[in-house]
Design a protein around this motif. Structure first.
Motif, PDB file in Angstrom:
ATOM      1  N   ALA A  82       0.444  -1.211   0.371  1.00 43.65           N
ATOM      2  CA  ALA A  82      -0.244   0.023  -0.561  1.00 43.65           C
ATOM      3  C   ALA A  82       0.946   1.537  -0.012  1.00 43.65           C
ATOM      4  CB  ALA A  82      -1.158  -0.198   1.376  1.00 43.65           C
ATOM      5  N   LEU A  83       1.675   0.970   1.092  1.00 45.10           N
ATOM      6  CA  LEU A  83       2.446   2.114   0.958  1.00 45.10           C
ATOM      7  C   LEU A  83       3.632   2.601  -0.921  1.00 45.10           C
ATOM      8  CD1 LEU A  83       3.901   4.384   2.289  1.00 45.10           C
ATOM      9  CD2 LEU A  83       6.801   2.969   2.866  1.00 45.10           C
ATOM     10  N   ALA A  84       3.708   1.327  -1.225  1.00 45.62           N
ATOM     11  CA  ALA A  84       4.365   1.643  -2.875  1.00 45.62           C
ATOM     12  C   ALA A  84       3.616   2.483  -3.785  1.00 45.62           C
ATOM     13  CB  ALA A  84       5.470  -0.400  -3.008  1.00 45.62           C
ATOM     14  N   LEU A  85       2.139   1.917  -3.484  1.00 47.66           N
ATOM     15  CA  LEU A  85       0.464   2.142  -3.970  1.00 47.66           C
ATOM     16  C   LEU A  85       0.750   3.936  -3.962  1.00 47.66           C
ATOM     17  CD1 LEU A  85      -1.625  -0.360  -4.031  1.00 47.66           C
ATOM     18  CD2 LEU A  85      -0.378  -0.019  -5.972  1.00 47.66           C
ATOM     19  N   TYR A  86       1.533   3.659  -2.935  1.00 52.66           N
ATOM     20  CA  TYR A  86       0.748   5.628  -2.845  1.00 52.66           C
ATOM     21  C   TYR A  86       1.800   6.459  -3.222  1.00 52.66           C
ATOM     22  CZ  TYR A  86       0.623  10.169  -0.434  1.00 52.66           C
ATOM     23  OH  TYR A  86       0.361  11.726   0.316  1.00 52.66           O
ATOM     24  N   LYS A  87       3.078   6.012  -3.280  1.00 58.15           N
ATOM     25  CA  LYS A  87       3.755   6.978  -3.509  1.00 58.15           C
ATOM     26  C   LYS A  87       4.204   6.736  -5.186  1.00 58.15           C
ATOM     27  CE  LYS A  87       6.261   6.845  -0.349  1.00 58.15           C
ATOM     28  NZ  LYS A  87       6.985   8.227   0.970  1.00 58.15           N
ATOM     29  N   LYS A  88       3.619   5.628  -5.672  1.00 54.46           N
ATOM     30  CA  LYS A  88       2.953   5.659  -7.286  1.00 54.46           C
ATOM     31  C   LYS A  88       2.241   6.890  -8.069  1.00 54.46           C
ATOM     32  CE  LYS A  88       4.058   3.319 -11.170  1.00 54.46           C
ATOM     33  NZ  LYS A  88       5.265   3.458 -11.637  1.00 54.46           N
ATOM     34  N   TYR A  89       1.114   6.869  -6.951  1.00 55.54           N
ATOM     35  CA  TYR A  89       0.247   7.617  -6.807  1.00 55.54           C
ATOM     36  C   TYR A  89       0.793   8.841  -7.263  1.00 55.54           C
ATOM     37  CZ  TYR A  89      -3.134  10.949  -5.751  1.00 55.54           C
ATOM     38  OH  TYR A  89      -4.190  12.301  -5.596  1.00 55.54           O
ATOM     39  N   LEU A  90       1.788   9.795  -6.502  1.00 59.79           N
ATOM     40  CA  LEU A  90       2.846  10.295  -6.695  1.00 59.79           C
ATOM     41  C   LEU A  90       2.819  10.846  -7.726  1.00 59.79           C
ATOM     42  CD1 LEU A  90       3.450  10.657  -3.060  1.00 59.79           C
ATOM     43  CD2 LEU A  90       1.676  11.758  -2.850  1.00 59.79           C
ATOM     44  N   GLU A  91       3.760   9.749  -7.988  1.00 57.86           N
ATOM     45  CA  GLU A  91       4.392  10.661  -9.179  1.00 57.86           C
ATOM     46  C   GLU A  91       4.073  10.078 -10.373  1.00 57.86           C
ATOM     47  OE1 GLU A  91       6.723   6.293 -12.137  1.00 57.86           O
ATOM     48  OE2 GLU A  91       7.125   6.520  -9.569  1.00 57.86           O
TER      49      GLU A  91
ATOM     50  N   ALA B 264       2.464  14.104 -10.424  1.00 60.08           N
ATOM     51  CA  ALA B 264       3.133  14.364 -10.785  1.00 60.08           C
ATOM     52  C   ALA B 264       3.400  15.095 -11.839  1.00 60.08           C
ATOM     53  CB  ALA B 264       4.944  14.766  -9.726  1.00 60.08           C
ATOM     54  N   SER B 265       3.155  13.897 -12.617  1.00 58.75           N
ATOM     55  CA  SER B 265       3.761  13.501 -14.099  1.00 58.75           C
ATOM     56  C   SER B 265       2.322  13.729 -14.844  1.00 58.75           C
ATOM     57  CB  SER B 265       4.202  12.399 -14.548  1.00 58.75           C
ATOM     58  OG  SER B 265       3.507  11.466 -14.654  1.00 58.75           O
ATOM     59  N   GLY B 266       1.030  14.164 -14.006  1.00 61.61           N
ATOM     60  CA  GLY B 266      -0.085  14.079 -14.967  1.00 61.61           C
ATOM     61  C   GLY B 266      -0.932  13.334 -15.901  1.00 61.61           C
ATOM     62  N   LYS B 267      -0.434  11.580 -15.679  1.00 62.05           N
ATOM     63  CA  LYS B 267      -0.822  10.735 -16.124  1.00 62.05           C
ATOM     64  C   LYS B 267      -1.434   9.720 -15.709  1.00 62.05           C
ATOM     65  CE  LYS B 267       4.062  10.112 -19.078  1.00 62.05           C
ATOM     66  NZ  LYS B 267       4.286   9.043 -19.436  1.00 62.05           N
ATOM     67  N   PHE B 268      -1.751  10.035 -14.313  1.00 67.02           N
ATOM     68  CA  PHE B 268      -2.564   9.226 -13.171  1.00 67.02           C
ATOM     69  C   PHE B 268      -4.144   9.048 -13.698  1.00 67.02           C
ATOM     70  CE2 PHE B 268      -5.899   8.828  -9.791  1.00 67.02           C
ATOM     71  CZ  PHE B 268      -5.566   7.631  -9.521  1.00 67.02           C
ATOM     72  N   ASN B 269      -5.274   9.758 -14.898  1.00 63.92           N
ATOM     73  CA  ASN B 269      -6.178   9.578 -14.718  1.00 63.92           C
ATOM     74  C   ASN B 269      -6.283   8.684 -16.017  1.00 63.92           C
ATOM     75  OD1 ASN B 269      -7.233  11.225 -12.995  1.00 63.92           O
ATOM     76  ND2 ASN B 269      -7.320  12.724 -14.103  1.00 63.92           N
ATOM     77  N   GLU B 270      -5.396   8.813 -16.941  1.00 61.05           N
ATOM     78  CA  GLU B 270      -5.074   8.192 -18.000  1.00 61.05           C
ATOM     79  C   GLU B 270      -4.873   6.225 -17.505  1.00 61.05           C
ATOM     80  OE1 GLU B 270      -2.146   7.180 -21.954  1.00 61.05           O
ATOM     81  OE2 GLU B 270      -2.165   9.289 -20.422  1.00 61.05           O
ATOM     82  N   VAL B 271      -3.846   6.482 -16.914  1.00 62.67           N
ATOM     83  CA  VAL B 271      -3.269   5.482 -15.760  1.00 62.67           C
ATOM     84  C   VAL B 271      -4.432   4.508 -15.841  1.00 62.67           C
ATOM     85  CG1 VAL B 271      -1.431   3.586 -14.873  1.00 62.67           C
ATOM     86  CG2 VAL B 271      -1.315   5.858 -15.753  1.00 62.67           C
ATOM     87  N   LEU B 272      -4.820   5.181 -14.629  1.00 62.13           N
ATOM     88  CA  LEU B 272      -6.320   4.753 -13.518  1.00 62.13           C
ATOM     89  C   LEU B 272      -7.432   4.023 -14.918  1.00 62.13           C
ATOM     90  CD1 LEU B 272      -7.883   4.099 -11.096  1.00 62.13           C
ATOM     91  CD2 LEU B 272      -9.111   6.611 -11.706  1.00 62.13           C
ATOM     92  N   ASP B 273      -7.702   4.415 -16.134  1.00 55.94           N
ATOM     93  CA  ASP B 273      -8.643   3.771 -17.137  1.00 55.94           C
ATOM     94  C   ASP B 273      -7.772   2.800 -17.200  1.00 55.94           C
ATOM     95  OD1 ASP B 273     -10.747   6.805 -16.308  1.00 55.94           O
ATOM     96  OD2 ASP B 273     -10.107   7.573 -18.222  1.00 55.94           O
ATOM     97  N   GLU B 274      -6.848   2.615 -17.945  1.00 58.86           N
ATOM     98  CA  GLU B 274      -5.940   1.419 -18.395  1.00 58.86           C
ATOM     99  C   GLU B 274      -6.324   0.445 -17.107  1.00 58.86           C
ATOM    100  OE1 GLU B 274      -2.333   2.937 -19.480  1.00 58.86           O
ATOM    101  OE2 GLU B 274      -2.714   3.994 -21.404  1.00 58.86           O
ATOM    102  N   ILE B 275      -6.122   0.842 -16.434  1.00 58.34           N
ATOM    103  CA  ILE B 275      -6.795  -0.240 -15.298  1.00 58.34           C
ATOM    104  C   ILE B 275      -7.651  -1.410 -15.021  1.00 58.34           C
ATOM    105  CG2 ILE B 275      -5.821  -0.467 -12.544  1.00 58.34           C
ATOM    106  CD1 ILE B 275      -3.815   1.223 -12.440  1.00 58.34           C
TER     107      ILE B 275
END
Length: 1471
Positions: free
Chosen positions: A1422-1431, A1434-1445
């Motif tokens: 869970a801590l690693a996922l949170y760090k990945k979320y912050l990454e 920061a890069s602005g790709k979170f929503n795109e990656v979440l849809d792909e997930i």
């Protein structure tokens, strides 16, 4: 063994073996040899011939030779040999015949021998020793042939199979019971427990092994299924010390340190919950707490065990009574063995007694046996008046329990006899009839009916009230007493003019008239008939010839009462002093065998009535006319318990039921009071059914046809509103409604095939829904909120159903007598669990409610009051910041709960941890504070919460343990300030006792609660002139003032007069309390009617005035401060702060609610706290009471308390160093444990908010969920499973040791775990066992305290599914301190939350949870996922990656592919 080993005393040749007895032997100079002491006759002694039943040299033989305590003795299967094991590490073998020669000495054990056992053929002896081994010995050559090793601690017990292949079982302190094949060196089975095992036994066929130990349980293991416990026998309250199988093999005998011996049904198909058949008391273990082992008689009719009082106790199994109490030993008797008619016992005095036992006539020769008197707390369970509307209350003159039926009989001064049917929960009238012209003197019952004396006649009546015969007494004589003789056909009646009549019961005629020396005032039947006379003499008459055999002068005046049990007689009466008759204040005790007086029993008041307990032959109840009675032990007068029965008149009669479970008291006002140790007491153990009146014939049937007129059945005239208009909707049923019309949307699409119509289902109705009830069902559920999942579904998909009500106060189509916010609220469960329930529907306020699905949640109302009492809240919060070592500390749990309620902001909370700690306190159990498992409408919750109010304040005082020094409320205290709780609630009372000789005795008491008393008589205040009169007893302030300044008169010991004297007792309040807590104690209807007046009975404000030692109370208006007081008087003004009321609805279970005056942003407001329902109410509701609203607790607060209180001396800042504390419960050494975490260093401790850490917790189930299957096949949860914290892991979120745990603790639980949930938790059986676990084990409080500290320090928690974890842990964490990866990687309109394992696979390219769950691994992921979320953010790709997930999740059904998991690889996420 050589004959020289026995150093025996020679017997006088002139003595006969059959006529010998045991005498004391002078202590010899040497004690290193074996000796047998046969009995010898002292010269010149008068010896009674003893019936012999064996070939022993004497009826009783004393075997000496052991140099240490004898722990065990067993007869061989033939009964001709005896083996004994001792602390001296030796095993001796004895011949049981003649002079009982010792023939073998078995040496070899390196520690004391705790138990011995013979083999089936009697050729071997098995032994258990503290040297951790089981020994196998050849009994013929006296050598050890095998040593069985495998245990790691003391071996306490050894048992063998009864038949077939011989197996051994050994119970050890290493928490295991091992099964051995004597032919092999290693154990064939090993059964593990959580605690040390102290006893073992096999079933008759050897397939079941029983083991008992420190956890008070007896476990049954099936050797054919060794992986599970077959069943458990629960009931003992302390360590099991011995187990024995009955001769026929159907029953198991157990002894335990709770001082009880019990018999269990172990037949294969016996109901598990009702296996306990009998319980025997009378053999205390004493302070030494040895392993006392019981035994059966060869025929199974008797059981026996040793006792801590140095005796052997023998019970009759059927009668459940002690038939022998055998003295002789000078130390604790550890084990008893029985063969044929011979009993053997080994003791701490290093000796063994072997003696004959005549079981044909045991009780008549036992004399004054010392048996346990009733030490349990007796209480009044039922009270009933004997009057009716046609016959008002009359004084009662006698009372008697029926020995054959569940009936209670009373006789009145008016000559009327009435009976009552006594159920386990209620008492109802049975019969009532006039019997005599004046007072009924006595009632006797047998299978023929009722016999009574009174007026001038003797009467025989059936139990239904039909007279069979009546005998008039001539010559102006009056009947005084009566008794049955030893036949079933005769009755003995004593009359005035010094005569006695012998009456034939069948014919109703006088057979004989006997002249006496004095009037017989009381008569009791035993093996003799004891006649107490008006001259103070007791005449003992032969029940067959009625001749006087002996005389005992017990008193010099009239005998008031007497009773006899076995050979012990007790009397009370009058004696002449200074020329006048005066009541004797001592109960005289006599042994009728020797006609000698024993030690008298003291009684503070004058004894008037005496009764022996029917089952405990040395326990006697003495009662006085003022209602005081004591339960004492005739064999030990120092043992006594005192009680006071509250009667407005005088006590006139006393009687015990044959079961010994009920004691009845009758008074001069016609009131009967039944006292018992338990609420479901019985009159008899096996009563025959009572005959009741036939039910009235039903009215004739009236046939109504279409042409029948409506006037065929008349309707009564009425002018008031019909009851049917307010009938509860859930009790109304629709009958005769015509079939509903088919909806038009279905009719429009119907296609007819033959005579059947078919149409598509428009999905407008639920499956299996009855159309005619659809609207009604919607109305019935209109007041229940929808589940959160349903609300979310409607929000996103726009599905519309029935209109959601606006709150619990929404209007109902029917007028309800009780407002909805007072009704009982219940939690409903969906398939998503309790988290799906909408608590917010019931609470729109900023204050937290408390949930109800927990045992003893009736305490919720009082817990809310304690929370809003700020001094208590601050004390509890400060207490959790200290190092409290108490595992179950109520004050700590209150502090944790109050911190939750502070941060709740309207969210619901639960008092799970507090109530769990509360349930472990034995004093609470003894006071009856635990809610019944199945509450009923008769449960008195008002009395429960009042007792809890008093208990919890005293318990907080005990937990805090401060004797003064900390001042939180400044005041005029003495040099040593009182404790903090006394500063808040303490009523400093001075209790004054003033004797008739003017001697005054004073003492100081500081109770926390005032119990109101409702005396109808004007209470006179103490002291001289100038005292203001007491206020009216019908006003609240009058009742309160009289309850504080309570005045009473009683007889008490005067140190000046050196005797009991009439004494006036009163109390004076020295200073006003800061908070006044009041228990209303209103149970009678006339008391409750005071509260139900039109105007509020409780004033909103009161004034307490202190003037020259006087305390008076005045009612005031809400804002008024105008007090009528003399100049210079001290005045304290109080505002009403809170009330607790019991809500009684005839259609629901009763429950408790609290009214609270709370300071809000807009000023003071009143709120109702109905568990998790919280809403504002007007002030008058807190002071207004109805028939359904019963007052229980009232609390007032001084108006200046907020300005006075000062909490600066209490600790307020959390101490991070507590995170470095480690209090382990493991019994293993620290070096044997597996530590997977590293405690925070001094430089790592959180110093400011925002400290990042990862958390995960694992849980085990304490109970499984309860569910039902609906008609459509769906599963509905009634109550979810109850989980508890089993492991918690907290990892560093930053720094050089990021991802390394600083907390990884397993939590020990004392409750039984029904499911370890290993697949989801990774917890296995044994991981939580303090005896065998290699994981660091701590208490739940220790783990919780660290989590609470992290929350208070402002730490931020990262985890997956933390909301559910925090709920089960029972901790409320502010939303800003929670980062839940479930919510981070979630798209609401997708209606799918992603698992941790899938997110790790798709995002981190990791496979986790392959075999089992691990909390460290889950928290680190869970801590690693949170760090990945912050990454990604920061890069602005979170929503795109979440849809792909989500897209990839749909492709694999949101689960990692099995092939990837097996290969140890993962498919990378798309860039």
């Amino acid at each position: 063994m050589p004959e020289a080993m026995s150093d025996k005393r020679k017997q006088n040749p002139a003595d006969s073996a059959s006529g010998s007895l045991v005498v004391k032997r002078a202590k010899q100079d040497h004690n290193d040899g074996l000796s047998v002491v046969p009995s010898v006759k002292p010269a010149g002694a008068v010896i009674r011939q003893v019936k012999r039943t064996s070939d022993l040299a004497a009826p009783i033989m004393l075997l000496t030779g052991h140099q240490g305590e004898v722990y065990s003795c067993k007869f061989s299967p033939s009964g001709r040999q005896l083996a004994s094991g001792s602390f001296d590490r030796m095993i001796y073998l004895w011949h049981i015949s003649g002079e009982c020669k010792n023939y073998a000495e078995l040496k070899g054990h390196a520690g004391p021998v705790l138990e011995v056992q013979w083999s089936q053929d009697g050729k071997k002896v098995y032994s258990a020793s503290t040297d951790k081994t089981v020994g196998v010995w050849d009994a013929e050559i006296g050598e050890r042939i095998k040593k069985l090793k495998g245990h790691t601690s003391f071996v306490n017990s050894v048992a063998r199979t009864q038949r077939g292949a011989e197996l051994l079982a050994s119970a050890s302190d290493d928490t295991t019971v091992k099964v051995w094949d004597p032919r092999s060196k290693h154990a064939v089975h090993s059964f593990a427990s959580r605690y040390a095992m102290t006893a073992a036994e096999f079933s008759q066929d050897g397939s079941i092994l029983f083991g008992g130990g420190l956890d008070n349980q007896i476990r049954a293991w099936d050797l054919r299924k060794p992986d599970e416990v077959a069943y458990t026998l629960s009931g003992h309250l302390d360590t099991i010390t011995g187990l024995r199988l009955s001769p026929e093999g159907d029953h198991l005998l157990s002894n335990a340190m709770d001082n009880t011996v019990r018999i269990w049904d172990i037949k294969p198909f016996a109901p598990t919950g009702t296996r306990m058949l009998s319980m025997f008391e009378g053999a205390p273990h004493g302070f030494e707490k040895n392993l006392l082992r019981p035994c059966w008689s060869p025929d199974g009719d008797f059981v026996a065990t040793g006792s801590g009082d140095r005796s052997v106790v023998v019970w009759d199994v059927q009668m459940q009574k002690i038939v022998y109490k055998l003295p002789g030993h000078k130390g604790v008797c550890n084990e008893v063995a029985w063969a044929d008619t011979i009993l053997a016992s080994g003791s701490n005095d290093k000796t063994i007694f072997v003696g004959e036992l005549d079981v044909d006539a045991p009780a008549a020769k036992s004399g004054c046996r010392r048996e346990p008197y009733m030490t349990a707390y007796w209480k009044e369970t039922r009270r009933v008046g004997t009057g009716t509307a046609d016959s008002p209350l009359h004084p009662l003159s006698t009372v008697a329990f029926d020995p054959l039926e569940e009936l209670l009989w009373t006789g009145g001064e008016n000559g009327r006899i009435a009976s009552f049917y006594v159920d386990t929960t209620d008492i109802t009238r049975y019969t009532s009839f006039p019997a005599h012209a004046s007072a009924v003197r006595k009632i006797l019952l047998n299978d023929q009916g009722l016999f009574s004396i009174g007026g001038k006649n003797i009467r025989h009546t059936t139990r239904r009230g039909i007279m069979k015969w009546s005998i008039g007494i001539d010559g102006g004589r009056l009947p005084l007493s009566m008794s049955f003789t030893n036949t079933t056909s005769e009755l003995l009646v004593g009359t005035t003019d010094r005569q006695m009549l012998l009456v034939n019961l069948f014919r109703g005629s006088v057979l004989k008239t006997i002249d006496l020396d004095a009037d017989v005032t009381v008569m009791k039947q035993s093996r003799v008939i004891c006649c107490g006379t008006a001259t103070g003499r007791v005449v003992l008459r032969d029940p067959r010839t009625l001749k006087a055999e002996h005389f005992i002068q017990t008193h010099t005046g009239t005998i008031s009462d007497l009773d006899i049990s076995g050979n012990i007689m007790v009397t009370c009466g009058f004696s002449a002093r200074a020329g006048k008759l005066a009541a004797d204040k001592m109960i005289k005790v006599w042994d009728i065998r020797t006609m000698r007086a024993l030690a008298p029993i003291p009684f503070p008041s004058v004894p008037n009535y005496l009764r022996f307990h029917p089952r405990l032959s040395s326990t006697v109840v003495a009662a006085a006319q003022n209602g005081q009675f004591q339960i004492s032990n005739a064999a030990n007068t120092a043992e006594a318990s005192f009680y006071q029965a509250n009667f407005s008149g005088f006590l006139n009669a006393v009687d015990f039921s044959s079961s010994g479970e009920a004691l009845v008291l009758a008074d001069s006002q016609g009131v009967v009071s039944i006292w018992s140790e338990k609420d479901d007491s019985r009159v008899n153990f096996a009563s025959r059914p009572s005959e009741f009146a036939d039910a009235p014939a039903p009215p004739p049937n009236i046939i109504i046809a279409d042409e029948s007129p409506l006037s065929l059945i008349g309707m009564p005239h009425y002018t008031t509103r019909l009851l049917s208009a307010a009938w509860p909707e859930k009790l109304t049923f629709e009958v005769g409604r015509p079939a509903p019309k088919i909806p038009p949307e279905i009719m429009d699409k119907v296609k007819m095939i033959d005579f059947v119509g078919y149409a598509p289902n428009p999905r407008g109705y639920k499956r299996n829904q009855i159309l005619s009830l659809s609207k009604k069902q919607c109305r019935a559920h209109a007041d229940v909120p929808k589940f959160r999942s349903e609300q979310d579904r409607e929000k996103w998909f726009g599905k519309k159903e029935a209109v959601q009500p606006t709150g619990p106060g929404a209007p109902s189509p029917q007028v309800a007598a009780i407002p909805k916010y007072y009704r009982r609220v219940e939690i409903k469960y969906s398939k998503f669990g309790i988290e799906d329930f909408d608590f917010g529907f019931y609470n729109k306020t900023p204050f937290g409610g408390l949930e109800t699905h927990i045992g003893n949640s009736y305490c919720n109302a009082m817990l809310q009051i304690l929370y809003f009492t700020r001094p208590v809240r601050e004390l509890a919060k400060a207490h959790i910041k200290t190092s409290c070592a108490k595992e179950y500390c109520l004050t700590c749990e209150l502090g944790f709960l109050f911190r939750m309620l502070e941060t709740a902001k309207g969210s619901n909370c639960q008092a799970t941890n507090f109530l769990r700690a509360f349930k472990t306190i034995p004093q609470a159990n003894a006071l009856g504070l635990f809610e019944p498992d199945q509450p009923s409408p008769s449960t008195a919750y008002a009395a429960l919460i009042q007792n809890f109010n008093r208990f919890v304040l005293e318990q907080i005082q005990s937990d805090l343990g401060d004797e003064g020094g900390i001042v939180i409320i400044p005041g005029a205290y003495p040099s040593q300030p009182p404790s903090t709780m006394q500063q808040i609630y303490g009523l400093q009372l001075q209790a004054v006792s003033q004797c008739a000789c003017t001697a005054v005795n004073t003492r100081e008491t500081v109770p926390f609660v005032v119990d109101l008393t409702y005396s109808r008589k004007a209470q006179q205040k103490h002291g001289g002139s100038g005292k203001s009169p007491a206020p009216a007893a019908e006003t609240f302030v009058g009742i309160l003032q009289n309850s504080i300044n309570r005045v009473s008169s009683t007889k008490a010991w005067c140190n000046v007069c050196k005797k009991y004297q009439p004494t006036n007792q009163y109390r004076c309040l020295q200073r006003p309390p800061n908070i006044l807590s009041i228990n209303t104690c209103a149970t009678a209807d006339e008391d409750l009617d005071l509260y139900r007046s039109e105007s509020p009975f409780i004033p909103a404000r009161i004034a307490m005035i202190f003037d020259n030692g006087n305390m008076t109370i005045q009612p005031l208006a809400r804002q008024s401060t105008a007090v009528a007081a003399a100049p210079g008087a001290d005045v304290a003004i109080y505002d009403l702060m809170a009330t607790v009321v019991e809500i009684r609805d005839e259609n629901e279970l009763p429950h408790l609610v609290a009214h609270m005056c709370v300071e809000t942003a807009v000023g003071q407001q009143w709120f109702i706290f109905n568990d998790f329902l919280v809403q504002s109410i007007p002030e008058y509701e807190a002071r207004q009471f109805k028939r359904w609203k019963v007052p229980a607790v009232i609390q007032y607060k001084k108006i200046d308390l907020d300005a006075l209180q000062d909490f600066s001396a209490l600790p307020t800042v959390p101490n991070p160093n507590h995170l470095r504390e480690m209090v382990l419960l493991n019994r293993r050494q620290r070096k044997e444990l597996k530590f997977l975490y590293k405690i925070l260093g001094p430089g790592e401790l959180p110093s400011q908010p925002g400290f990042l850490c990862a958390l995960d917790a694992e849980f085990v189930a304490l109970s499984k969920d309860e569910a039902e299957i609906r008609s459509d096949g769906t599963r509905s949860v009634i109550r979810p499973s109850r989980l508890t914290l089993a492991r918690v892991s907290v990892l560093r979120g930053t720094g050089p040791l990021e991802g390394h745990p600083f907390i990884d603790e397993y939590i020990s639980t004392t409750e039984d775990v029904v499911d370890y949930l290993t697949e989801f938790s990774g917890i296995k059986a044994g991981d939580l066992d303090i005896g065998g676990s290699r994981h660091p084990l701590v208490s739940l409080k220790s783990a919780y305290k660290k989590l609470r500290l992290l929350v208070d320090l402002g730490c931020v928690f990262v985890g997956h599914g933390l909301k559910k974890d925090f709920r089960i842990i029972n901790i409320l964490v502010p939303n800003e301190q929670v980062i839940d990866t479930v919510d981070l990687f979630y798209i609401q309109n997708r209606q799918r939350k992603l698992s941790l394992r899938f997110l790790a696979w798709v995002l981190l390219k990791q496979d986790i949870q392959i075999d089992v769950h691990d909390s460290i691994e889950d928290a680190r992921t869970a801590l690693a996922l949170y760090k990945k979320y912050l990454e990604l953010k920061a890069s602005g790709k979170f929503n795109e990656v979440l849809d792909e997930i989500y897209e990839e999740g749909r492709a694999v059904n949101f689960k990692p592919p099995p092939s990837a998991a097996r290969a140890g690889t993962a498919t990378p996420a798309r860039p």
